[in-house]
Design a protein around this motif. Structure first.
Motif, PDB file in Angstrom:
ATOM      1  N   ASP A   4      19.404  52.583 -53.076  1.00 27.06           N
ATOM      2  CA  ASP A   4      20.608  53.303 -53.500  1.00 27.06           C
ATOM      3  C   ASP A   4      20.405  53.725 -54.947  1.00 27.06           C
ATOM      4  N   HIS A   5      20.098  54.999 -55.151  1.00 27.59           N
ATOM      5  CA  HIS A   5      19.824  55.496 -56.499  1.00 27.59           C
ATOM      6  C   HIS A   5      21.084  55.548 -57.356  1.00 27.59           C
ATOM      7  N   GLY A   6      22.241  55.364 -56.760  1.00 25.86           N
ATOM      8  CA  GLY A   6      23.498  55.349 -57.512  1.00 25.86           C
ATOM      9  C   GLY A   6      23.982  53.943 -57.831  1.00 25.86           C
ATOM     10  N   SER A   7      23.269  52.939 -57.346  1.00 28.74           N
ATOM     11  CA  SER A   7      23.677  51.549 -57.549  1.00 28.74           C
ATOM     12  C   SER A   7      23.378  51.081 -58.965  1.00 28.74           C
ATOM     13  N   ARG A   8      24.162  50.117 -59.415  1.00 31.17           N
ATOM     14  CA  ARG A   8      23.900  49.498 -60.720  1.00 31.17           C
ATOM     15  C   ARG A   8      22.809  48.433 -60.619  1.00 31.17           C
ATOM     16  N   GLN A   9      22.490  48.017 -59.396  1.00 32.08           N
ATOM     17  CA  GLN A   9      21.442  47.023 -59.189  1.00 32.08           C
ATOM     18  C   GLN A   9      20.089  47.676 -59.468  1.00 32.08           C
ATOM     19  N   PRO A  10      19.235  47.023 -60.256  1.00 33.30           N
ATOM     20  CA  PRO A  10      17.920  47.613 -60.559  1.00 33.30           C
ATOM     21  C   PRO A  10      17.131  47.896 -59.272  1.00 33.30           C
ATOM     22  N   TYR A  11      16.320  48.933 -59.331  1.00 35.95           N
ATOM     23  CA  TYR A  11      15.549  49.324 -58.157  1.00 35.95           C
ATOM     24  C   TYR A  11      14.655  48.189 -57.663  1.00 35.95           C
ATOM     25  N   TYR A  12      13.979  47.485 -58.584  1.00 37.64           N
ATOM     26  CA  TYR A  12      13.072  46.422 -58.147  1.00 37.64           C
ATOM     27  C   TYR A  12      13.852  45.347 -57.391  1.00 37.64           C
ATOM     28  N   ALA A  13      15.076  45.046 -57.838  1.00 37.94           N
ATOM     29  CA  ALA A  13      15.905  44.040 -57.171  1.00 37.94           C
ATOM     30  C   ALA A  13      16.335  44.531 -55.786  1.00 37.94           C
ATOM     31  N   ALA A  41       6.331  53.412 -53.571  1.00 34.53           N
ATOM     32  CA  ALA A  41       6.918  54.198 -54.665  1.00 34.53           C
ATOM     33  C   ALA A  41       7.131  55.646 -54.217  1.00 34.53           C
ATOM     34  N   ARG A  42       6.158  56.202 -53.512  1.00 32.22           N
ATOM     35  CA  ARG A  42       6.281  57.582 -53.028  1.00 32.22           C
ATOM     36  C   ARG A  42       7.417  57.704 -52.012  1.00 32.22           C
ATOM     37  N   GLN A  43       7.503  56.746 -51.091  1.00 30.76           N
ATOM     38  CA  GLN A  43       8.527  56.787 -50.050  1.00 30.76           C
ATOM     39  C   GLN A  43       9.940  56.763 -50.630  1.00 30.76           C
ATOM     40  N   HIS A  44      10.113  55.993 -51.710  1.00 32.24           N
ATOM     41  CA  HIS A  44      11.457  55.793 -52.260  1.00 32.24           C
ATOM     42  C   HIS A  44      11.687  56.506 -53.592  1.00 32.24           C
ATOM     43  N   LEU A  45      10.740  57.379 -53.952  1.00 36.87           N
ATOM     44  CA  LEU A  45      10.853  58.159 -55.195  1.00 36.87           C
ATOM     45  C   LEU A  45      11.050  57.255 -56.413  1.00 36.87           C
ATOM     46  N   LEU A  46      10.168  56.264 -56.539  1.00 37.16           N
ATOM     47  CA  LEU A  46      10.236  55.295 -57.627  1.00 37.16           C
ATOM     48  C   LEU A  46       8.926  55.282 -58.400  1.00 37.16           C
ATOM     49  N   ASN A  47       8.982  54.705 -59.588  1.00 36.82           N
ATOM     50  CA  ASN A  47       7.788  54.496 -60.383  1.00 36.82           C
ATOM     51  C   ASN A  47       6.991  53.343 -59.757  1.00 36.82           C
ATOM     52  N   PRO A  48       5.678  53.478 -59.620  1.00 30.53           N
ATOM     53  CA  PRO A  48       4.877  52.384 -59.057  1.00 30.53           C
ATOM     54  C   PRO A  48       5.059  51.055 -59.800  1.00 30.53           C
ATOM     55  N   ASN A  49       5.321  51.101 -61.103  1.00 32.32           N
ATOM     56  CA  ASN A  49       5.545  49.857 -61.853  1.00 32.32           C
ATOM     57  C   ASN A  49       6.775  49.105 -61.341  1.00 32.32           C
ATOM     58  N   THR A  50       7.780  49.843 -60.881  1.00 34.57           N
ATOM     59  CA  THR A  50       8.991  49.233 -60.340  1.00 34.57           C
ATOM     60  C   THR A  50       8.670  48.480 -59.052  1.00 34.57           C
ATOM     61  N   VAL A  51       7.907  49.120 -58.180  1.00 31.89           N
ATOM     62  CA  VAL A  51       7.513  48.487 -56.918  1.00 31.89           C
ATOM     63  C   VAL A  51       6.620  47.284 -57.203  1.00 31.89           C
TER      64      VAL A  51
END
Length: 117
Positions: A4-13, A41-51
């Protein structure tokens, strides 16, 4: 697993929680390979460092393991952890049943019927 890109929860969490839930619900099985860090990271449009951060946290929790040169896999379930999770879920069900007017006798009856199948 959804991010959820609108969530306040960090992506890694969100990744950690998503993988934990997928394992708990049987979507991911013991020994199953997870996508690589780059692929996730590609699937979820995230930075690889986050994953990578999420995967490292899951490794510390001994939920997944990375085999160098092979990939990242769901670890075999620890029966103690599974039992703890089941007990927590069962406790929630019993509370909800009580709040809904379902008696303990009726719950026992349901369990007995399930055990007969």
């Amino acid at each position: 697993m959804q991010i959820d890109h609108g969530s306040r929860q960090p992506y890694y969490a969100q990744i950690v929680t998503g993988i934990e839930q997928d394992i708990a619900h049987g979507v991911l099985q013991s020994g199953e390979q997870l996508p690589s860090v780059r692929e996730m990271a590609r699937q979820h449009l995230l930075n690889p460092n986050t994953v990578s951060k999420a995967y490292k946290q899951l490794e510390v929790q001994q939920i997944i393991e990375t085999v160098p040169g092979k990939g990242t896999y769901v670890k075999a379930a620890d029966s103690t952890l599974v039992r703890q999770e089941l007990r927590a879920q069962f406790t929630q069900i019993v509370r909800l049943a009580g709040q809904s007017g379902v008696s303990m006798t009726e719950l026992h009856s349901w369990l007995d019927q399930m055990g007969e199948k």
